[in-house]
Scaffold this active site. Structure first.
Site, PDB file in Angstrom:
ATOM      1  N   GLU A 256       0.776  -1.162   0.071  1.00  0.00           N
ATOM      2  CA  GLU A 256      -0.029  -0.035   0.024  1.00  0.00           C
ATOM      3  C   GLU A 256       0.799   1.192  -0.108  1.00  0.00           C
ATOM      4  OE1 GLU A 256      -3.500   0.347   0.014  1.00  0.00           O
ATOM      5  OE2 GLU A 256      -3.470  -1.650  -0.793  1.00  0.00           O
ATOM      6  N   TRP A 259       1.966   1.697  -3.271  1.00  0.00           N
ATOM      7  CA  TRP A 259       1.254   2.202  -4.305  1.00  0.00           C
ATOM      8  C   TRP A 259       1.137   3.697  -4.264  1.00  0.00           C
ATOM      9  CZ3 TRP A 259      -1.928   0.724  -8.256  1.00  0.00           C
ATOM     10  CH2 TRP A 259      -2.398  -0.412  -8.405  1.00  0.00           C
ATOM     11  N   TRP A 287     -20.237  11.393 -21.087  1.00  0.00           N
ATOM     12  CA  TRP A 287     -20.545  11.207 -19.640  1.00  0.00           C
ATOM     13  C   TRP A 287     -22.021  11.740 -19.416  1.00  0.00           C
ATOM     14  CZ3 TRP A 287     -17.651   8.174 -16.611  1.00  0.00           C
ATOM     15  CH2 TRP A 287     -16.460   8.278 -16.932  1.00  0.00           C
ATOM     16  N   ASN A 322     -11.035   2.474   2.792  1.00  0.00           N
ATOM     17  CA  ASN A 322     -10.587   2.365   1.373  1.00  0.00           C
ATOM     18  C   ASN A 322     -11.125   1.681   0.431  1.00  0.00           C
ATOM     19  OD1 ASN A 322      -8.342   3.331  -0.673  1.00  0.00           O
ATOM     20  ND2 ASN A 322      -7.593   1.280  -0.403  1.00  0.00           N
ATOM     21  N   TRP A 340     -15.342  11.257 -13.798  1.00  0.00           N
ATOM     22  CA  TRP A 340     -14.581  10.913 -12.457  1.00  0.00           C
ATOM     23  C   TRP A 340     -14.199  12.099 -11.743  1.00  0.00           C
ATOM     24  CZ3 TRP A 340      -9.474  12.378 -12.611  1.00  0.00           C
ATOM     25  CH2 TRP A 340      -8.934  12.229 -13.854  1.00  0.00           C
ATOM     26  N   TRP A 363      -9.385   7.410  -8.514  1.00  0.00           N
ATOM     27  CA  TRP A 363     -10.530   7.514  -9.172  1.00  0.00           C
ATOM     28  C   TRP A 363     -10.489   7.318 -10.779  1.00  0.00           C
ATOM     29  CZ3 TRP A 363     -15.447   8.890  -8.406  1.00  0.00           C
ATOM     30  CH2 TRP A 363     -15.664   9.188  -7.255  1.00  0.00           C
TER      31      TRP A 363
END
Length: 432
Positions: A256, A259, A287, A322, A340, A363
């Site tokens: 993590e 990341w 969208w 998360n 997004w 996102w």
């Protein structure tokens, strides 16, 4: 006037294990620490923004610690490009030290500062501090950046050794801080802000690491570390966090932390991805961007209990679990076909631990437009996610007390209809 160095605090609000502060204290001149409340950033924020309160309280604590060393923290409010010429009138500055930042605004600010300070014959020295590996330190064999996490992580992990996680022994050199009288600093109200009522998590994660892999996906459990805020503002050193992960043999938490660095590397090499789709063909998606549906999502009234629980947790606490961040992100971009970027901007406003690289990365992962090998037709089913990660509905009942009564909202859209619609819209955009 005495010639001095200035150490400029930004996203590194601690005196211990701080790379640029260490180098400043080992330089040729006494060191005056500085913090600027950056008007360019602050003027875009709501007046009760909790992060400003957190920074203010942290800065006050730093002042106290520095005063115990006979020094102080110079605190200014304004745009850095206007503040620096004023500082140069007050002090005979020979060198300025700061740690690297990787976001587009910060890069532009630092490029401008480097140019300005050089023109004033002041040396501007910057260092790596908020990541273990940065910029070009993790590259593919052909010297291009990784765009998929797993191979990036393999190399990140293979390169990791004691040298990279060794703490900078700043305390040994505190005697080189500039000895000065107490310096005034602006109050929250003076800067136009109110004190937030939100609680801030403490740095207290070691007891979580043993069970982190087992518990981190279940939002009803307190199984995550809550260190995002502290990594964001540097009240926790990344070297300490990684060292603790290795000592606890918590490989999942280590990944993590990696990341976070992966997304910072992406934003460094592909700065356009902060504002546009990483996979550029995703910018062709039509969208729907329905304002009423966006409002229902923001307020946690979509009729999908796991989504609503997450949004209410965010609105009330400044934090969201998360796993639930992934679910609400997928729901907004896939079920409601809302861009997004709308969701990313809302998180940017609300999250205490908001960090541009990770937020944009998360996102875009949810929307399918980011650094992810998974195909666009992955659409989270909120019901299945609930059964898997909140089987006793404890999380949902905590945040959506009216769940199961006639007062609870009807679903805003039917799942299988939404899934078919998004697949059709994405397929059309991506097959052009």
């Amino acid at each position: 006037m005495t010639p001095i160095s200035i150490f400029w605090f930004r996203r590194d609000l601690r005196l211990t294990d701080n790379a640029a502060l260490y180098h400043a204290l080992n330089g040729d001149y006494p060191v005056l620490p500085l913090f600027i409340f950056d008007q360019n950033i602050l003027e875009k924020l709501p007046k009760d923004d909790a992060r400003v309160t957190f920074i203010y309280q942290t800065v006050e604590a730093l002042k106290k610690q520095l005063r115990q060393q006979g020094s102080d923290l110079l605190v200014k409010y304004g745009a850095p490009e206007k503040v620096w010429p004023e500082i140069l009138k007050e002090y005979h500055v020979k060198e300025v030290y700061a740690n690297h930042d990787y976001e587009p605004y910060a890069r532009e600010r630092d490029d401008n500062m480097a140019e300005f300070l050089t023109s004033e014959e002041i040396v501007f020295k910057t260092y790596k501090d908020q990541v273990i590996f940065e910029k070009d330190e993790i590259l593919k064999a052909d010297k291009t950046p990784y765009t998929v996490f797993t191979p990036f992580y393999k190399q990140w992990h293979a390169k990791l050794n004691d040298f990279y996680i060794k703490a900078y022994p700043t305390k040994k050199y505190f005697k080189n801080l500039l000895q000065t009288r107490h310096l005034p600093s602006p109050g929250l109200k003076e800067m136009g802000f109110e004190k937030s009522k939100l609680d801030f998590p403490k740095i207290n994660y070691k007891n979580k690491l043993d069970d982190y892999a087992k518990e981190r996906d279940f939002p009803a459990l307190d199984g995550t570390t809550h260190v995002g805020l502290h990594l964001r503002f540097g009240t926790l050193s990344i070297r300490k966090a990684v060292k603790d992960a290795l000592e606890a043999k918590s490989n999942v938490w280590l990944s993590e932390l990696a990341w976070r660095e992966f997304y910072m590397t992406i934003i460094w090499h592909f700065p356009y991805a902060a504002f546009d789709s990483f996979k550029k063909q995703y910018d062709k998606i039509k969208w729907r961007n329905n304002e009423d549906e966006f409002k229902a999502w923001r307020e946690g009234n979509t009729g999908y209990p796991i989504v609503d629980a997450g949004m209410r947790q965010l609105n009330q606490t400044g934090w969201m679990h998360n796993r639930v961040r992934m679910i609400v992100g997928s729901f907004l971009s896939k079920h409601l076909l809302i861009d997004w970027r709308w969701g990313e901007a809302y998180f940017a406003e609300k999250l205490l631990d908001y960090e541009m690289a990770s937020n944009v990365g998360g996102w875009q992962w949810a929307a399918g437009s980011g650094n992810d090998a998974a195909p666009y037709f992955r659409v989270f089913n909120p019901e299945l996610q609930t059964k898997r990660f909140d089987p006793k509905l404890e999380y949902i009942k905590k945040w959506v007390p009216e769940f199961g009564t006639k007062n609870y909202a009807q679903p805003i859209v039917e799942h299988s209809f939404a899934r078919e619609r998004v697949l059709k819209v994405f397929k059309e955009a991506l097959s052009d």
